[in-house]
Design a protein around this motif. Structure first.
Motif, PDB file in Angstrom:
ATOM      1  N   ILE A   1       0.839  -1.193   0.000  1.00 50.84           N
ATOM      2  CA  ILE A   1       0.000   0.000   0.000  1.00 50.84           C
ATOM      3  C   ILE A   1       0.879   1.250   0.000  1.00 50.84           C
ATOM      4  O   ILE A   1       0.667   2.181  -0.791  1.00 50.84           O
ATOM      5  CB  ILE A   1      -0.944   0.015   1.220  1.00 50.84           C
ATOM      6  CG1 ILE A   1      -1.902  -1.175   1.187  1.00 50.84           C
ATOM      7  CG2 ILE A   1      -1.726   1.341   1.276  1.00 50.84           C
ATOM      8  CD1 ILE A   1      -2.772  -1.303   2.424  1.00 50.84           C
ATOM      9  N   PHE A   2       1.862   1.281   0.870  1.00 51.84           N
ATOM     10  CA  PHE A   2       2.734   2.446   0.983  1.00 51.84           C
ATOM     11  C   PHE A   2       3.728   2.524  -0.172  1.00 51.84           C
ATOM     12  O   PHE A   2       3.966   3.600  -0.733  1.00 51.84           O
ATOM     13  CB  PHE A   2       3.474   2.420   2.320  1.00 51.84           C
ATOM     14  CG  PHE A   2       2.631   2.850   3.482  1.00 51.84           C
ATOM     15  CD1 PHE A   2       2.674   4.144   3.967  1.00 51.84           C
ATOM     16  CD2 PHE A   2       1.787   1.949   4.107  1.00 51.84           C
ATOM     17  CE1 PHE A   2       1.889   4.548   5.034  1.00 51.84           C
ATOM     18  CE2 PHE A   2       0.990   2.336   5.176  1.00 51.84           C
ATOM     19  CZ  PHE A   2       1.041   3.637   5.647  1.00 51.84           C
TER      20      PHE A   2
ATOM     21  N   ILE B   1      -9.870  -0.190  10.354  1.00 55.62           N
ATOM     22  CA  ILE B   1     -10.342   1.071  10.922  1.00 55.62           C
ATOM     23  C   ILE B   1     -10.276   2.134   9.830  1.00 55.62           C
ATOM     24  O   ILE B   1      -9.191   2.549   9.418  1.00 55.62           O
ATOM     25  CB  ILE B   1      -9.494   1.512  12.125  1.00 55.62           C
ATOM     26  CG1 ILE B   1      -9.385   0.393  13.159  1.00 55.62           C
ATOM     27  CG2 ILE B   1     -10.092   2.765  12.763  1.00 55.62           C
ATOM     28  CD1 ILE B   1      -8.426   0.711  14.291  1.00 55.62           C
ATOM     29  N   ARG B   2     -11.441   2.550   9.380  1.00 55.69           N
ATOM     30  CA  ARG B   2     -11.522   3.557   8.327  1.00 55.69           C
ATOM     31  C   ARG B   2     -11.908   4.890   8.952  1.00 55.69           C
ATOM     32  O   ARG B   2     -12.880   4.974   9.694  1.00 55.69           O
ATOM     33  CB  ARG B   2     -12.554   3.143   7.283  1.00 55.69           C
ATOM     34  CG  ARG B   2     -12.540   3.979   6.028  1.00 55.69           C
ATOM     35  CD  ARG B   2     -13.624   3.576   5.061  1.00 55.69           C
ATOM     36  NE  ARG B   2     -13.476   4.289   3.801  1.00 55.69           N
ATOM     37  CZ  ARG B   2     -13.850   5.546   3.602  1.00 55.69           C
ATOM     38  NH1 ARG B   2     -14.409   6.224   4.602  1.00 55.69           N
ATOM     39  NH2 ARG B   2     -13.677   6.130   2.428  1.00 55.69           N
ATOM     40  N   ALA B   3     -11.125   5.942   8.683  1.00 55.44           N
ATOM     41  CA  ALA B   3     -11.413   7.245   9.281  1.00 55.44           C
ATOM     42  C   ALA B   3     -11.146   8.349   8.268  1.00 55.44           C
ATOM     43  O   ALA B   3     -10.330   8.201   7.359  1.00 55.44           O
ATOM     44  CB  ALA B   3     -10.551   7.455  10.526  1.00 55.44           C
ATOM     45  N   ASP B   4     -11.839   9.488   8.438  1.00 63.13           N
ATOM     46  CA  ASP B   4     -11.644  10.601   7.512  1.00 63.13           C
ATOM     47  C   ASP B   4     -10.391  11.396   7.882  1.00 63.13           C
ATOM     48  O   ASP B   4      -9.749  11.157   8.915  1.00 63.13           O
ATOM     49  CB  ASP B   4     -12.888  11.496   7.455  1.00 63.13           C
ATOM     50  CG  ASP B   4     -13.237  12.119   8.806  1.00 63.13           C
ATOM     51  OD1 ASP B   4     -12.331  12.347   9.637  1.00 63.13           O
ATOM     52  OD2 ASP B   4     -14.436  12.381   9.042  1.00 63.13           O
TER      53      ASP B   4
ATOM     54  N   GLU C   1      -7.612   6.758   0.610  1.00 65.24           N
ATOM     55  CA  GLU C   1      -8.160   6.170  -0.617  1.00 65.24           C
ATOM     56  C   GLU C   1      -7.419   4.888  -0.995  1.00 65.24           C
ATOM     57  O   GLU C   1      -8.035   3.907  -1.439  1.00 65.24           O
ATOM     58  CB  GLU C   1      -8.086   7.200  -1.744  1.00 65.24           C
ATOM     59  CG  GLU C   1      -8.923   8.444  -1.470  1.00 65.24           C
ATOM     60  CD  GLU C   1      -8.653   9.567  -2.451  1.00 65.24           C
ATOM     61  OE1 GLU C   1      -8.068   9.306  -3.535  1.00 65.24           O
ATOM     62  OE2 GLU C   1      -9.014  10.729  -2.139  1.00 65.24           O
ATOM     63  N   ASP C   2      -6.100   4.888  -0.804  1.00 65.64           N
ATOM     64  CA  ASP C   2      -5.308   3.689  -1.107  1.00 65.64           C
ATOM     65  C   ASP C   2      -5.730   2.517  -0.226  1.00 65.64           C
ATOM     66  O   ASP C   2      -5.771   1.363  -0.676  1.00 65.64           O
ATOM     67  CB  ASP C   2      -3.813   3.969  -0.911  1.00 65.64           C
ATOM     68  CG  ASP C   2      -3.250   4.907  -1.968  1.00 65.64           C
ATOM     69  OD1 ASP C   2      -3.905   5.094  -3.013  1.00 65.64           O
ATOM     70  OD2 ASP C   2      -2.150   5.446  -1.747  1.00 65.64           O
ATOM     71  N   TYR C   3      -6.019   2.807   1.033  1.00 63.34           N
ATOM     72  CA  TYR C   3      -6.444   1.739   1.952  1.00 63.34           C
ATOM     73  C   TYR C   3      -7.797   1.159   1.543  1.00 63.34           C
ATOM     74  O   TYR C   3      -8.004  -0.054   1.618  1.00 63.34           O
ATOM     75  CB  TYR C   3      -6.483   2.252   3.392  1.00 63.34           C
ATOM     76  CG  TYR C   3      -5.296   1.807   4.198  1.00 63.34           C
ATOM     77  CD1 TYR C   3      -5.247   0.546   4.784  1.00 63.34           C
ATOM     78  CD2 TYR C   3      -4.189   2.635   4.360  1.00 63.34           C
ATOM     79  CE1 TYR C   3      -4.146   0.130   5.509  1.00 63.34           C
ATOM     80  CE2 TYR C   3      -3.086   2.231   5.079  1.00 63.34           C
ATOM     81  CZ  TYR C   3      -3.064   0.974   5.657  1.00 63.34           C
ATOM     82  OH  TYR C   3      -1.970   0.544   6.366  1.00 63.34           O
TER      83      TYR C   3
END
Length: 207
Positions: free
Chosen positions: A94-95, A128-131, A160-162
């Protein structure tokens, strides 16, 4: 061969991965595997100049996580013992896909697959999805000096990548259960009842 529960907690920088993994480890009495972050000697340089230091940074993370997971497999997973980790090895891609370019990215992909293709993969992922505002607040709150240099645009792209990566993992590893936690609305540190709901869901999954 049957394997015990291997739980990974994932999400972008500042989502609360290590905090949640530690809380679940204590609650469920499961050993925890924590990624090495602050020990990476390239972090400060990376946030000052991403293009110059990204390959060194990502290789350090990859080699350390590979060694951690290799040892964890011998100690726990191969012996059908549960374990919880505050990362999934896939986060390396991802990174790296975001920060590396050209030949370095191709070389990294090759090394990644050589090292990780035969490593055990989690059978449960807590995502864990967060803005952006939530992540920036939590990053500021924990006060790591090197994270003060993070570009919000980079962090937004990482969110967005996550999302893309979790969708990809759902296809690549269909037997893996992915539980998405809305980190912008759920505060499992401040509100014990919200943590209890997460813990209860995990307990059901590992029974």
């Amino acid at each position: 061969m049957k394997r015990g529960p291997f739980i990974a907690v994932e999400g972008p920088i500042g989502a609360g991965k290590t905090t949640l993994a530690s809380m679940l480890s204590n609650e469920l009495h499961i050993p925890i595997l924590k990624e090495i972050v602050e020990e990476n000697p390239f972090l400060d340089k990376f946030y000052q100049n991403i293009d110059e230091w990204s390959f060194q940074l990502e290789m350090f993370f990859l080699c350390n996580r590979y060694k951690q997971l290799e040892d964890t497999d011998l100690q726990y997973i191969a012996q059908d013992k549960p374990v919880i980790s505050d990362y999934h090895i896939y986060k390396n891609l991802i990174f790296a896909e975001r920060t590396l370019k050209g030949i370095k990215r191709e070389k990294y992909r090759q090394i990644y697959h050589i090292l990780t293709d035969d490593l055990p993969k989690p059978n449960i992922i807590l995502y864990i999805r967060a803005d952006l505002d939530t992540l920036l607040y939590r990053i500021s709150k924990r006060g790591r000096a090197f994270e003060g240099q993070i570009d919000p645009a980079y962090l937004q792209q990482l969110i967005e990548d996550y999302d893309t990566a979790m969708a990809s993992l759902a296809v690549r590893e269909p037997s893996t259960v992915i539980v998405t936690i809305n980190g912008s609305e759920v505060d499992f540190v401040e509100y014990p009842e919200q943590f209890a709901q997460i813990a209860a869901q995990v307990k059901e999954l590992i029974q």
